[in-house]
Write a protein that holds these residues in place. Structure first.
Motif, PDB file in Angstrom:
ATOM      1  N   GLY A  41       0.929  -1.271  -0.372  1.00 43.50           N
ATOM      2  CA  GLY A  41      -0.280   0.278  -0.171  1.00 43.50           C
ATOM      3  C   GLY A  41       0.692   1.196  -0.156  1.00 43.50           C
ATOM      4  N   THR A  42       2.099   1.366   0.651  1.00 46.83           N
ATOM      5  CA  THR A  42       2.471   2.636   1.082  1.00 46.83           C
ATOM      6  C   THR A  42       3.380   2.364  -0.601  1.00 46.83           C
ATOM      7  OG1 THR A  42       3.045   1.866   3.124  1.00 46.83           O
ATOM      8  CG2 THR A  42       5.261   3.416   2.075  1.00 46.83           C
ATOM      9  N   ALA A  43       3.838   1.669  -1.319  1.00 48.50           N
ATOM     10  CA  ALA A  43       4.667   1.806  -2.413  1.00 48.50           C
ATOM     11  C   ALA A  43       3.763   2.192  -3.701  1.00 48.50           C
ATOM     12  CB  ALA A  43       4.791   0.358  -2.940  1.00 48.50           C
ATOM     13  N   ILE A  44       2.078   1.798  -3.784  1.00 45.10           N
ATOM     14  CA  ILE A  44       1.645   2.252  -4.249  1.00 45.10           C
ATOM     15  C   ILE A  44       1.717   3.508  -4.318  1.00 45.10           C
ATOM     16  CG2 ILE A  44      -1.177   2.013  -4.812  1.00 45.10           C
ATOM     17  CD1 ILE A  44      -1.122  -1.225  -4.435  1.00 45.10           C
ATOM     18  N   ARG A  45       1.147   4.107  -2.976  1.00 41.76           N
ATOM     19  CA  ARG A  45       0.948   5.360  -2.548  1.00 41.76           C
ATOM     20  C   ARG A  45       2.324   6.179  -3.286  1.00 41.76           C
ATOM     21  NH1 ARG A  45      -1.483   3.326   1.783  1.00 41.76           N
ATOM     22  NH2 ARG A  45       0.746   3.558   2.842  1.00 41.76           N
ATOM     23  N   GLN A  46       3.473   5.745  -3.064  1.00 37.78           N
ATOM     24  CA  GLN A  46       4.499   6.594  -3.464  1.00 37.78           C
ATOM     25  C   GLN A  46       4.915   6.546  -5.040  1.00 37.78           C
ATOM     26  OE1 GLN A  46       6.960   4.493  -0.969  1.00 37.78           O
ATOM     27  NE2 GLN A  46       6.875   6.611   0.861  1.00 37.78           N
ATOM     28  N   GLY A  47       3.746   5.589  -5.488  1.00 36.11           N
ATOM     29  CA  GLY A  47       4.257   5.324  -6.819  1.00 36.11           C
ATOM     30  C   GLY A  47       5.165   4.055  -7.179  1.00 36.11           C
ATOM     31  N   THR A  48       5.836   3.467  -6.562  1.00 39.19           N
ATOM     32  CA  THR A  48       7.235   2.862  -6.897  1.00 39.19           C
ATOM     33  C   THR A  48       6.869   1.701  -6.927  1.00 39.19           C
ATOM     34  OG1 THR A  48       7.726   2.596  -4.595  1.00 39.19           O
ATOM     35  CG2 THR A  48       8.549   4.404  -5.634  1.00 39.19           C
ATOM     36  N   ALA A  49       5.026   0.767  -6.397  1.00 37.34           N
ATOM     37  CA  ALA A  49       4.979  -0.463  -7.238  1.00 37.34           C
ATOM     38  C   ALA A  49       5.537  -1.089  -8.580  1.00 37.34           C
ATOM     39  CB  ALA A  49       3.724  -0.846  -6.733  1.00 37.34           C
ATOM     40  N   LYS A  50       6.078  -0.719  -8.841  1.00 37.64           N
ATOM     41  CA  LYS A  50       5.684  -1.227 -10.428  1.00 37.64           C
ATOM     42  C   LYS A  50       7.242  -1.709 -10.485  1.00 37.64           C
ATOM     43  CE  LYS A  50       2.629   0.619 -13.287  1.00 37.64           C
ATOM     44  NZ  LYS A  50       2.374   1.179 -14.504  1.00 37.64           N
ATOM     45  N   ASP A  51       8.014  -1.011  -9.564  1.00 34.43           N
ATOM     46  CA  ASP A  51       9.420  -1.161  -9.768  1.00 34.43           C
ATOM     47  C   ASP A  51       9.248  -2.659  -8.808  1.00 34.43           C
ATOM     48  OD1 ASP A  51      10.270   1.141 -11.265  1.00 34.43           O
ATOM     49  OD2 ASP A  51      10.265   2.180  -9.260  1.00 34.43           O
ATOM     50  N   LEU A  52       8.597  -2.873  -8.030  1.00 31.79           N
ATOM     51  CA  LEU A  52       8.541  -4.331  -6.993  1.00 31.79           C
ATOM     52  C   LEU A  52       8.607  -5.559  -7.952  1.00 31.79           C
ATOM     53  CD1 LEU A  52       6.723  -2.984  -4.145  1.00 31.79           C
ATOM     54  CD2 LEU A  52       8.764  -2.776  -4.231  1.00 31.79           C
ATOM     55  N   ASP A  53       9.446  -7.050  -7.462  1.00 28.73           N
ATOM     56  CA  ASP A  53       8.915  -7.973  -7.780  1.00 28.73           C
ATOM     57  C   ASP A  53       7.299  -8.590  -7.973  1.00 28.73           C
ATOM     58  OD1 ASP A  53      11.713  -7.923  -9.365  1.00 28.73           O
ATOM     59  OD2 ASP A  53      12.097  -9.354  -7.040  1.00 28.73           O
ATOM     60  N   PRO A  54       6.853  -8.838  -8.498  1.00 31.65           N
ATOM     61  CA  PRO A  54       5.260  -8.996  -8.331  1.00 31.65           C
ATOM     62  C   PRO A  54       5.149 -10.079  -7.047  1.00 31.65           C
ATOM     63  CG  PRO A  54       5.842  -9.703 -10.578  1.00 31.65           C
ATOM     64  CD  PRO A  54       6.970  -9.304 -10.234  1.00 31.65           C
ATOM     65  N   PRO A  55       4.583  -9.984  -5.981  1.00 34.84           N
ATOM     66  CA  PRO A  55       4.483 -10.860  -5.370  1.00 34.84           C
ATOM     67  C   PRO A  55       3.529 -12.292  -5.568  1.00 34.84           C
ATOM     68  CG  PRO A  55       2.185  -9.844  -5.350  1.00 34.84           C
ATOM     69  CD  PRO A  55       3.415  -8.636  -6.046  1.00 34.84           C
TER      70      PRO A  55
END
Length: 367
Positions: A41-55
């Motif tokens: 949720g934090t990553a989505i709000r910060q706009g960095t979620a796409k840089d993460l490996d898919p869970p």
């Protein structure tokens, strides 16, 4: 029904992950979204979620929405109740890895749960969940089969926000045309209390739908008496006692019997709130906790005066069921009275069933 995909390739996983993040990012402008795990949720709000490996594990979401009250507003808006109102709801999502290539349905190890405690009975929330599940399957079959990436979360929210949920669940309660017109019945229901304008409105609307007479008493304890076609009485009872939530004590049908009105007996008028139709029977705010206090002795006198003789006889027998002292009840005595009434109703129903079988056999012998 199509076979639902449960696995995706590594390339598909990356595409699916980015599609999910785009969908959630767009929805954040309109909805309050809870995400589990929190770091996502934090990553989505910060706009960095796409840089993460898919869970590789399911994601939990909770999204608040609201459903319309179209019919209720038509009935109550003139009194300033429910004006511009909507019913709050929450959707709980179990998003599987590979969403939206893998849909959020049971076959794909996902799920969407409708959560509306205090408004809908548990069985009603489950019924809505099943209907929503079928909509997700339909979306999967029509879009995913063509290679599209459906926005299941967005569609589920739209689906809920277009539905008057009490009416949607009540639509599952239908009268059997083959049983309509066979007989008339009268039923009495006891509630721990009736205070909700929402529940009252639906009770009145559904009674009008089924052309039932009677009274609905808002108070502690609350009650309803309905009279009309036996099959329509059955459907109304199913709707009013099981679609909406009743607590802390479930609604109890304390009597439901086929009636044969005596000569000169007057049918009950179309169902209305008792405080509006016979105000002398209700002290507004008269109960110990500020709820209405219903005077069942005065209601009995009213029924007798208006020649609602069958209903008056019923209430005479049921006075112990509804007995209270400004809203205070003796729980043990009340439960005993309810059980006695239920036992008597069961005996009457069994006797009628036996008599009907005898009549059927007699007719066959005459033929």
């Amino acid at each position: 029904m199509s076979v639902v995909r449960t696995q995706v390739t590594q390339d598909e996983m990356l595409i699916a992950w980015r599609a999910l993040i785009d969908e959630l990012s767009d929805l954040r402008d309109t909805y309050e979204i809870g995400v589990n795990p929190e770091w996502l949720g934090t990553a989505i709000r910060q706009g960095t979620a796409k840089d993460l490996d898919p869970p590789t594990r399911p994601i939990g979401l909770s999204i608040s929405a609201a459903t319309p009250l179209h019919r209720v507003k038509l009935v109550k808006e003139s009194r300033g109740v429910f004006k511009n109102a909507r019913l709050e709801c929450e959707l709980l999502y179990h998003i599987p890895p590979g969403y939206p290539v893998v849909p959020p349905v049971e076959q794909g190890a996902g799920d969407i749960v409708v959560n509306m405690p205090g408004h809908l009975a548990k069985s009603s929330m489950q019924a809505l969940g099943r209907d929503l599940h079928m909509r997700m399957i339909e979306l999967y079959e029509t879009q995913a089969a063509c290679g599209a990436l459906p926005r299941y979360i967005e569609e589920s929210l739209r689906w809920m926000e277009e539905r008057e949920v009490c009416e949607a669940v009540a639509a599952h309660c239908v009268a059997d045309p083959g049983k309509v017109g066979k007989s008339k019945s009268r039923a009495w229901v006891r509630f721990h209390h009736v205070e909700s304008e929402l529940k009252t409105a639906y009770g009145l609307m559904w009674a009008a739908d089924h052309r039932l007479g009677g009274f609905l008493g808002k108070g502690q304890p609350g009650f309803a008496v309905v009279e009309g076609d036996t099959e329509h009485v059955r459907v109304w009872l199913e709707k009013f006692t099981s679609v909406v939530h009743w607590g802390p004590v479930p609604a109890r049908v304390v009597q439901n019997a086929v009636i044969s009105p005596a000569s000169g007996e007057q049918p009950l008028p179309p169902l209305k709130e008792l405080s509006l139709s016979v105000p002398s029977c209700v002290t507004v705010g008269g109960a110990f906790n500020g709820r209405n206090s219903i005077h069942f002795d005065k209601l009995l006198s009213h029924l007798q005066k208006k020649e609602h003789l069958g209903a008056a006889d019923d209430l005479q027998r049921l006075l112990d069921v509804f007995r209270h002292d400004d809203g205070h009840v003796d729980a043990d005595k009340t439960e005993l009275a309810i059980r006695e009434s239920e036992k008597e109703s069961a005996c009457v129903a069994a006797k009628k069933k036996t008599d009907d079988k005898k009549k059927t056999k007699a007719k066959k012998r005459l033929q």
